[in-house]
Design a protein around this motif. Structure first.
Motif, short mmCIF file in Angstrom:
data_model
loop_
_atom_site.label_atom_id
_atom_site.label_comp_id
_atom_site.label_asym_id
_atom_site.label_seq_id
_atom_site.Cartn_x
_atom_site.Cartn_y
_atom_site.Cartn_z
N HIS A 34 0.92 -1.30 -0.17
CA HIS A 34 -0.17 -0.20 -0.27
C HIS A 34 1.03 1.58 -0.03
CE1 HIS A 34 -3.44 -2.62 0.97
NE2 HIS A 34 -2.92 -3.36 2.10
N PRO A 36 1.98 4.27 -1.56
CA PRO A 36 2.20 4.67 -2.62
C PRO A 36 4.03 4.92 -3.47
CG PRO A 36 1.16 5.91 -1.31
CD PRO A 36 2.17 4.98 -0.37
N ARG A 40 3.79 3.67 -7.19
CA ARG A 40 4.48 4.82 -8.76
C ARG A 40 5.51 4.30 -9.09
NH1 ARG A 40 2.65 9.12 -5.21
NH2 ARG A 40 4.80 9.03 -4.11
N LEU A 71 -3.66 2.39 -5.79
CA LEU A 71 -3.42 3.35 -5.12
C LEU A 71 -3.84 4.51 -5.28
CD1 LEU A 71 -0.51 5.55 -5.07
CD2 LEU A 71 -0.73 5.87 -7.91
N HIS A 72 -4.90 4.38 -5.69
CA HIS A 72 -6.23 5.01 -5.27
C HIS A 72 -6.94 4.44 -4.02
CE1 HIS A 72 -9.94 7.92 -5.11
NE2 HIS A 72 -10.61 6.69 -5.00
N ARG A 75 -4.44 6.43 -1.39
CA ARG A 75 -4.49 6.83 -1.10
C ARG A 75 -5.91 7.59 -0.07
NH1 ARG A 75 -3.02 10.52 -5.84
NH2 ARG A 75 -0.28 10.33 -5.89
N THR A 76 -6.67 6.91 -0.69
CA THR A 76 -8.23 7.30 0.40
C THR A 76 -8.47 6.38 2.12
OG1 THR A 76 -9.64 5.50 -0.97
CG2 THR A 76 -10.01 7.50 -1.45
#
Length: 84
Positions: A34, A36, A40, A71-72, A75-76
């Motif tokens: 998890h 990021p 990336r 990735l989303h 972030r959430t």
């Protein structure tokens, strides 16, 4: 832990050690899954593979969608959906 309890549970000490190591490995894998920055980097490698012709555009799109979803989700703070 008392002396008696320590002596009685001594035979299962190796099992507790293995469980502890497994938990630490699981925690590290979850963090990397998890992270990021890692996601990336995987996207950048995926782009390089497409440009080099190592993967097809269909494979690229499928993997890119999966990575962008992860990735989303990272972030959430939610779990990524499994859209296969």
């Amino acid at each position: 832990m008392g002396l008696i309890t320590g002596l009685l549970t001594l035979p299962v000490a190796p099992v507790r050690g293995v469980v502890w190591v497994a938990e630490k490995l699981h925690d590290a894998a979850e963090r990397e899954l998890h992270d990021p920055h890692v996601l990336r980097t995987q996207l950048a490698v995926l782009n390089q593979e497409l440009e080099a012709g190592d993967i097809t555009s269909e494979e690229f799109e499928r993997e890119e969608e999966r990575l962008l979803d992860r990735l989303h989700a990272a972030r959430t703070g939610r779990e990524p959906s499994d859209r296969r």
